[in-house]
Structures are given as C-alpha cells and as structure tokens.
Write a protein that holds these residues in place. Sequence first.
Motif, PDB file in Angstrom:
ATOM      1  N   ASP A 121     -50.505  70.346 130.542  1.00 50.73           N
ATOM      2  CA  ASP A 121     -49.918  71.070 131.434  1.00 50.73           C
ATOM      3  C   ASP A 121     -48.502  71.069 131.409  1.00 50.73           C
ATOM      4  O   ASP A 121     -47.991  70.301 130.434  1.00 50.73           O
ATOM      5  CB  ASP A 121     -50.426  70.539 132.991  1.00 50.73           C
ATOM      6  CG  ASP A 121     -49.923  69.200 133.020  1.00 50.73           C
ATOM      7  OD1 ASP A 121     -49.119  68.589 132.462  1.00 50.73           O
ATOM      8  OD2 ASP A 121     -50.366  68.442 134.178  1.00 50.73           O
ATOM      9  N   TYR A 122     -47.814  71.864 132.251  1.00 47.29           N
ATOM     10  CA  TYR A 122     -46.238  72.026 132.190  1.00 47.29           C
ATOM     11  C   TYR A 122     -45.933  71.717 133.715  1.00 47.29           C
ATOM     12  O   TYR A 122     -46.489  72.321 134.624  1.00 47.29           O
ATOM     13  CB  TYR A 122     -45.834  73.205 131.931  1.00 47.29           C
ATOM     14  CG  TYR A 122     -44.165  73.500 131.806  1.00 47.29           C
ATOM     15  CD1 TYR A 122     -43.530  73.117 131.065  1.00 47.29           C
ATOM     16  CD2 TYR A 122     -43.835  73.793 133.034  1.00 47.29           C
ATOM     17  CE1 TYR A 122     -41.925  72.963 130.896  1.00 47.29           C
ATOM     18  CE2 TYR A 122     -42.289  74.233 133.106  1.00 47.29           C
ATOM     19  CZ  TYR A 122     -41.581  73.706 132.096  1.00 47.29           C
ATOM     20  OH  TYR A 122     -40.397  73.752 132.208  1.00 47.29           O
ATOM     21  N   CYS A 123     -44.991  70.694 133.984  1.00 43.30           N
ATOM     22  CA  CYS A 123     -44.471  70.482 135.388  1.00 43.30           C
ATOM     23  C   CYS A 123     -43.176  70.072 135.304  1.00 43.30           C
ATOM     24  O   CYS A 123     -42.705  68.916 135.043  1.00 43.30           O
ATOM     25  CB  CYS A 123     -45.598  69.231 135.874  1.00 43.30           C
ATOM     26  SG  CYS A 123     -45.119  68.701 137.630  1.00 43.30           S
ATOM     27  N   VAL A 124     -42.470  70.852 136.265  1.00 44.90           N
ATOM     28  CA  VAL A 124     -41.184  70.581 136.578  1.00 44.90           C
ATOM     29  C   VAL A 124     -41.077  70.743 138.155  1.00 44.90           C
ATOM     30  O   VAL A 124     -41.535  71.866 138.499  1.00 44.90           O
ATOM     31  CB  VAL A 124     -40.110  71.543 135.554  1.00 44.90           C
ATOM     32  CG1 VAL A 124     -38.700  70.963 136.154  1.00 44.90           C
ATOM     33  CG2 VAL A 124     -40.260  70.852 134.104  1.00 44.90           C
ATOM     34  N   GLY A 125     -40.420  70.079 138.766  1.00 47.81           N
ATOM     35  CA  GLY A 125     -40.320  70.087 140.145  1.00 47.81           C
ATOM     36  C   GLY A 125     -39.603  71.500 140.779  1.00 47.81           C
ATOM     37  O   GLY A 125     -38.460  71.436 139.997  1.00 47.81           O
ATOM     38  N   ASP A 126     -40.071  71.971 141.506  1.00 48.11           N
ATOM     39  CA  ASP A 126     -39.343  73.266 142.080  1.00 48.11           C
ATOM     40  C   ASP A 126     -39.762  73.442 143.567  1.00 48.11           C
ATOM     41  O   ASP A 126     -40.640  73.010 144.110  1.00 48.11           O
ATOM     42  CB  ASP A 126     -39.529  74.557 141.196  1.00 48.11           C
ATOM     43  CG  ASP A 126     -40.905  75.259 141.232  1.00 48.11           C
ATOM     44  OD1 ASP A 126     -41.815  74.530 141.664  1.00 48.11           O
ATOM     45  OD2 ASP A 126     -40.903  76.125 141.022  1.00 48.11           O
ATOM     46  N   THR A 127     -38.658  74.194 144.499  1.00 51.42           N
ATOM     47  CA  THR A 127     -38.852  74.248 145.697  1.00 51.42           C
ATOM     48  C   THR A 127     -38.429  75.587 146.345  1.00 51.42           C
ATOM     49  O   THR A 127     -37.414  76.415 145.647  1.00 51.42           O
ATOM     50  CB  THR A 127     -38.271  73.039 146.341  1.00 51.42           C
ATOM     51  OG1 THR A 127     -38.296  73.533 147.979  1.00 51.42           O
ATOM     52  CG2 THR A 127     -36.723  73.036 145.997  1.00 51.42           C
ATOM     53  N   PHE A 128     -38.881  76.057 147.552  1.00 52.70           N
ATOM     54  CA  PHE A 128     -38.266  77.282 148.213  1.00 52.70           C
ATOM     55  C   PHE A 128     -36.952  76.992 148.848  1.00 52.70           C
ATOM     56  O   PHE A 128     -36.331  77.724 149.237  1.00 52.70           O
ATOM     57  CB  PHE A 128     -39.251  77.822 149.151  1.00 52.70           C
ATOM     58  CG  PHE A 128     -40.438  78.470 148.551  1.00 52.70           C
ATOM     59  CD1 PHE A 128     -40.304  79.337 147.523  1.00 52.70           C
ATOM     60  CD2 PHE A 128     -41.642  77.917 148.942  1.00 52.70           C
ATOM     61  CE1 PHE A 128     -41.486  80.050 146.946  1.00 52.70           C
ATOM     62  CE2 PHE A 128     -42.985  78.505 148.250  1.00 52.70           C
ATOM     63  CZ  PHE A 128     -42.681  79.532 147.454  1.00 52.70           C
ATOM     64  N   ILE A 129     -36.574  75.513 148.970  1.00 54.52           N
ATOM     65  CA  ILE A 129     -35.554  75.020 149.722  1.00 54.52           C
ATOM     66  C   ILE A 129     -34.176  75.609 148.866  1.00 54.52           C
ATOM     67  O   ILE A 129     -34.249  75.271 147.571  1.00 54.52           O
ATOM     68  CB  ILE A 129     -35.244  73.658 149.820  1.00 54.52           C
ATOM     69  CG1 ILE A 129     -36.514  73.305 150.750  1.00 54.52           C
ATOM     70  CG2 ILE A 129     -34.063  73.243 150.564  1.00 54.52           C
ATOM     71  CD1 ILE A 129     -36.679  71.780 150.870  1.00 54.52           C
ATOM     72  N   PRO A 130     -33.299  76.418 149.470  1.00 56.97           N
ATOM     73  CA  PRO A 130     -32.110  76.777 148.513  1.00 56.97           C
ATOM     74  C   PRO A 130     -31.005  75.689 148.683  1.00 56.97           C
ATOM     75  O   PRO A 130     -29.982  75.830 149.508  1.00 56.97           O
ATOM     76  CB  PRO A 130     -31.419  77.933 149.563  1.00 56.97           C
ATOM     77  CG  PRO A 130     -31.891  77.836 150.852  1.00 56.97           C
ATOM     78  CD  PRO A 130     -33.387  76.896 150.795  1.00 56.97           C
ATOM     79  N   HIS A 131     -31.192  74.664 147.719  1.00 53.51           N
ATOM     80  CA  HIS A 131     -30.392  73.748 147.762  1.00 53.51           C
ATOM     81  C   HIS A 131     -28.802  73.870 147.204  1.00 53.51           C
ATOM     82  O   HIS A 131     -27.988  73.100 147.628  1.00 53.51           O
ATOM     83  CB  HIS A 131     -30.863  72.529 146.539  1.00 53.51           C
ATOM     84  CG  HIS A 131     -30.796  72.785 145.228  1.00 53.51           C
ATOM     85  ND1 HIS A 131     -29.744  72.692 144.430  1.00 53.51           N
ATOM     86  CD2 HIS A 131     -31.840  73.260 144.359  1.00 53.51           C
ATOM     87  CE1 HIS A 131     -29.907  73.075 143.295  1.00 53.51           C
ATOM     88  NE2 HIS A 131     -31.258  73.427 143.199  1.00 53.51           N
ATOM     89  N   VAL A 160     -48.536  77.990 130.769  1.00 51.49           N
ATOM     90  CA  VAL A 160     -49.195  76.878 129.869  1.00 51.49           C
ATOM     91  C   VAL A 160     -50.628  76.627 130.861  1.00 51.49           C
ATOM     92  O   VAL A 160     -51.506  76.296 130.401  1.00 51.49           O
ATOM     93  CB  VAL A 160     -48.316  75.496 130.152  1.00 51.49           C
ATOM     94  CG1 VAL A 160     -49.135  74.246 129.425  1.00 51.49           C
ATOM     95  CG2 VAL A 160     -47.139  75.945 129.047  1.00 51.49           C
ATOM     96  N   ASN A 161     -50.229  76.311 132.255  1.00 54.07           N
ATOM     97  CA  ASN A 161     -51.142  75.865 133.281  1.00 54.07           C
ATOM     98  C   ASN A 161     -52.257  76.948 133.548  1.00 54.07           C
ATOM     99  O   ASN A 161     -53.355  76.459 134.096  1.00 54.07           O
ATOM    100  CB  ASN A 161     -50.662  75.442 134.503  1.00 54.07           C
ATOM    101  CG  ASN A 161     -49.635  74.486 134.191  1.00 54.07           C
ATOM    102  OD1 ASN A 161     -49.633  73.728 133.170  1.00 54.07           O
ATOM    103  ND2 ASN A 161     -48.802  73.962 135.037  1.00 54.07           N
ATOM    104  N   SER A 162     -52.095  78.237 133.358  1.00 51.35           N
ATOM    105  CA  SER A 162     -52.937  79.329 133.930  1.00 51.35           C
ATOM    106  C   SER A 162     -53.290  80.218 132.780  1.00 51.35           C
ATOM    107  O   SER A 162     -54.379  80.304 132.301  1.00 51.35           O
ATOM    108  CB  SER A 162     -52.344  79.998 134.958  1.00 51.35           C
ATOM    109  OG  SER A 162     -51.819  79.323 135.988  1.00 51.35           O
TER     110      SER A 162
END
Length: 293
Positions: A121-131, A160-162
């Motif tokens: 898998d490939y995993c890097v944290g992301d968010t909808f929050i406009p930091h 990668v994951n799908s």
Amino acid sequence: MVQIGLQGKVALVTGANHGIGAATAQALAAEGVAVFINYLHMPPLGMLEENLGGGKTAPGLALYNARRALSADGVLEAIHAQGGKAEALEADLSDPATIPLLFDRAEAAFGPVEILINNADYCVGDTFIPHDLLGIAPQLPGGYAATTFTASGHDQHFAVNSRAVALMITEFARRHVQRGKRWGRIINISSDGAPAFAHEISYGASKYALESYSRAAAKELGQFGITVNIVSPGPIQTGHITPEIEQQVNDNTPLGRVGQPDDVADVITFLASEQARWLTGQLLFVGGGHRMI
C-alpha cells in the motif's frame, strides 16, 4: 488433524519486505507454498520532530521508516533457512507495466500463481482541513503530519491501493482462465479505517475502492473456482505504534493487546487454505475486537 492443502502451491505476495506482508510470506512458505515476493524501498514518512519516538530500535516513526526501506533479503533468508522456497523482485506497483512482469517472473521461478495476496500500500496522511489558511498542520494520532488534499496525493494512493490491485486481479484471472484452472485464491488487504479515515482520507478511500473491487471479483470469478476475500486489520504493531498509543489500543481492545503481523498472516493463510473453500466475497476484521460489526 487439519489439512490446509497448500503444499506445492505458488503465491505472489506484494509489499512483503516487512510487516504483514513479510509475516504472510513466511506463514505460507511454512505450509509448503513457493512464495514470490514483491516489494519497494519506500521513502521516509514525514512526522513532527517531537514525535519521532525512540529511534530505530523502539517503536515510532524512525523504526517504521527503517523497516519500510528494507529489501526482502531478510525475509528470503528466513524462509530459506526453514527449507522453504522464495524469490523476490523490487518493483513499483504504481507502474502498470509492473503487473505482468511480476507474474512472468513468478511463473519463471515456480510455475503459475495460484494464490495472490495484495498487501502493498501507499499511505501519506492528508485532510480536507486547509491548514495553509489556519497556520497549523493537522496531526494524526502518533504525531504524523497530514497535508491538505491534493490531486497528486489522491492519484498516488489510488494508483497503488486501488488500480494496481484491480490490475493484479485482472492479470491473475486472465492467466488462470487461459490455463483452464479451477482453484485460485485472492486475498486483498484493506484497513479498518476504510469506511471513513479522517486525516488519512485518500488512503481510506482507496482501500474502500479495493473492497468494492474485491466483492465484484468474487461475484465474477467464482465460476472459475477463484475465491476472493478481504482482510481488514485493526491496529497492528509493524513498528509505527508508539508505546503511548499502544497502551491506548490495549485499553480499547477486548483481547487486551495490539495486534502483531503474525496475527493477520494466520488469517490470510486460513483464507488461502482448503478450509476456506466456501468463503468468498467476505471481509474479515482482524483486530482483537477493536472494531465489531
């Protein structure tokens, strides 16, 4: 005595240089399966400095990054030391050309692939929050820093994951049907955060797509003797769970401890076995009761 019926089978396991993939490769090899391992040296994940953990020996991001950067040599040595058969190839699953290459190399080494484990898998944290507007970087449990959602981040997760999983299933099925085979196993590794994974939104969504592909494949490929199932691990100590978070997991898990890669590998081996011949299209949560349905 349980006869799991895997002696002499051939398996292709992705992401098997450490963690769940490595444990699965070793568990299958112990049952007489010839295992072809795919892996990729992964770049270090980002993390806030104060949460790096205890270096490369204690659980934390530094240890996890060190394990992600390993080759598959250690896994091969462990399997060979027990008299098992295994070979490995480093290749990037985000490149569609990798998929037929893996099957070609596995066949050249051991013969037709009968068991496919999509674990990478490939995993890097992301968010909808406009930091960038708030002036803060959202933080995942354990101190991982998340970035605001981007097109490139989305595409890498899904590549990668799908997409790679769907292409691996397609290639497996094409070769299986072409040979007129009637026995096959596909086991896809998801995440218990797939339905909604805050701060890892692209990772969770891409794993949810994997689950949909898996169920569709189970419906379509059952006529060819192929079972397709999903394993959804809960918190598993692959090196990244800090002692503080591990204690929280222990306190919130009915079986009272964090999971280990072997716990998941044993379930995967069961699904590959003859004992699971009447299971297909199913999702098994493997997390000591951390999540229940």
